[in-house]
Design a protein around this motif. Structure first.
Motif, PDB file in Angstrom:
ATOM      1  N   VAL A  72       0.854  -1.184   0.000  1.00  0.00           N
ATOM      2  CA  VAL A  72       0.000   0.000   0.000  1.00  0.00           C
ATOM      3  C   VAL A  72       0.894   1.240   0.000  1.00  0.00           C
ATOM      4  O   VAL A  72       1.892   1.296   0.729  1.00  0.00           O
ATOM      5  CB  VAL A  72      -0.922   0.010   1.241  1.00  0.00           C
ATOM      6  CG1 VAL A  72      -1.747   1.295   1.302  1.00  0.00           C
ATOM      7  CG2 VAL A  72      -1.826  -1.211   1.237  1.00  0.00           C
ATOM      8  N   ILE A  73       0.524   2.223  -0.799  1.00  0.00           N
ATOM      9  CA  ILE A  73       1.308   3.459  -0.855  1.00  0.00           C
ATOM     10  C   ILE A  73       1.238   4.162   0.500  1.00  0.00           C
ATOM     11  O   ILE A  73       0.163   4.513   0.979  1.00  0.00           O
ATOM     12  CB  ILE A  73       0.823   4.388  -1.982  1.00  0.00           C
ATOM     13  CG1 ILE A  73       1.046   3.718  -3.336  1.00  0.00           C
ATOM     14  CG2 ILE A  73       1.530   5.737  -1.920  1.00  0.00           C
ATOM     15  CD1 ILE A  73       0.446   4.446  -4.510  1.00  0.00           C
ATOM     16  N   ASP A  74       2.388   4.328   1.107  1.00  0.00           N
ATOM     17  CA  ASP A  74       2.508   4.974   2.407  1.00  0.00           C
ATOM     18  C   ASP A  74       2.612   6.483   2.260  1.00  0.00           C
ATOM     19  O   ASP A  74       2.024   7.230   3.010  1.00  0.00           O
ATOM     20  CB  ASP A  74       3.737   4.427   3.142  1.00  0.00           C
ATOM     21  CG  ASP A  74       3.939   5.071   4.499  1.00  0.00           C
ATOM     22  OD1 ASP A  74       3.062   4.883   5.358  1.00  0.00           O
ATOM     23  OD2 ASP A  74       4.969   5.749   4.686  1.00  0.00           O
ATOM     24  N   ARG A  75       3.389   6.900   1.270  1.00  0.00           N
ATOM     25  CA  ARG A  75       3.589   8.335   1.042  1.00  0.00           C
ATOM     26  C   ARG A  75       4.235   8.568  -0.313  1.00  0.00           C
ATOM     27  O   ARG A  75       4.793   7.651  -0.905  1.00  0.00           O
ATOM     28  CB  ARG A  75       4.421   8.969   2.133  1.00  0.00           C
ATOM     29  CG  ARG A  75       5.881   8.543   2.141  1.00  0.00           C
ATOM     30  CD  ARG A  75       6.687   9.054   3.322  1.00  0.00           C
ATOM     31  NE  ARG A  75       6.121   8.582   4.554  1.00  0.00           N
ATOM     32  CZ  ARG A  75       5.665   9.392   5.528  1.00  0.00           C
ATOM     33  NH1 ARG A  75       5.776  10.678   5.420  1.00  0.00           N
ATOM     34  NH2 ARG A  75       5.149   8.895   6.628  1.00  0.00           N
ATOM     35  N   LEU A  76       4.157   9.825  -0.757  1.00  0.00           N
ATOM     36  CA  LEU A  76       4.855  10.269  -1.964  1.00  0.00           C
ATOM     37  C   LEU A  76       6.028  11.119  -1.516  1.00  0.00           C
ATOM     38  O   LEU A  76       5.933  11.861  -0.541  1.00  0.00           O
ATOM     39  CB  LEU A  76       3.933  11.074  -2.870  1.00  0.00           C
ATOM     40  CG  LEU A  76       2.742  10.322  -3.443  1.00  0.00           C
ATOM     41  CD1 LEU A  76       1.872  11.265  -4.267  1.00  0.00           C
ATOM     42  CD2 LEU A  76       3.178   9.147  -4.289  1.00  0.00           C
TER      43      LEU A  76
END
Length: 141
Positions: A72-76
């Motif tokens: 899952v994308i945690d941050r950019l």
């Protein structure tokens, strides 16, 4: 006379494209070389940029998506690695705040926001880019 005008136009067009073509003579490798936990939380990422092209880059900015252990994308994260000198390997350190290194499964390069060779216009660097990782997290495009 008309032939000379056409020839001059073709030469000018070729010279205008020369920096971009020049940059593609070699490749540009981005390597995620090492992770290091930061005291107080966060992860420090060590990147090596190996510029085997025939030109330096005055602009090289990447937008990365950091994925957790569940994918899952945690941050950019946006990073500026410029300048990248010609025929050199450059080390750049970037901090990923509030994220444990052990919780990063993958880093996705989803956009190059800038790739500008010296004395030239922005170009698409994806065709000359190679990514690899020596950490437990994959570096992919």
């Amino acid at each position: 006379m008309r032939y000379l005008t056409i020839l001059a136009g073709c030469l000018a067009a070729g010279l205008a494209l020369a920096p971009a073509a020049h940059a593609q003579d070699g490749g540009l490798t981005v390597e995620l070389n090492k992770f290091e936990e930061i005291d107080g939380g966060g992860c420090r990422a060590f990147f090596l940029f190996r510029n085997a092209t025939k030109t330096g880059f005055d602009g090289f900015e990447m937008s990365l998506a950091i994925l957790d252990k569940n994918g899952v994308i945690d941050r950019l994260l946006s990073i500026d690695a410029a300048p990248l000198p010609v025929a050199r390997t450059t080390l750049k350190l970037f901090e990923i705040p509030e994220t444990s290194c052990a919780n990063i499964s993958e880093i996705l390069l989803h956009e190059l926001t800038s790739c500008r060779p010296q004395n030239a216009e922005e170009m698409d660097c994806f065709p000359i880019l190679t990514l690899n990782s020596k950490t437990s997290a994959a570096l992919v495009k």
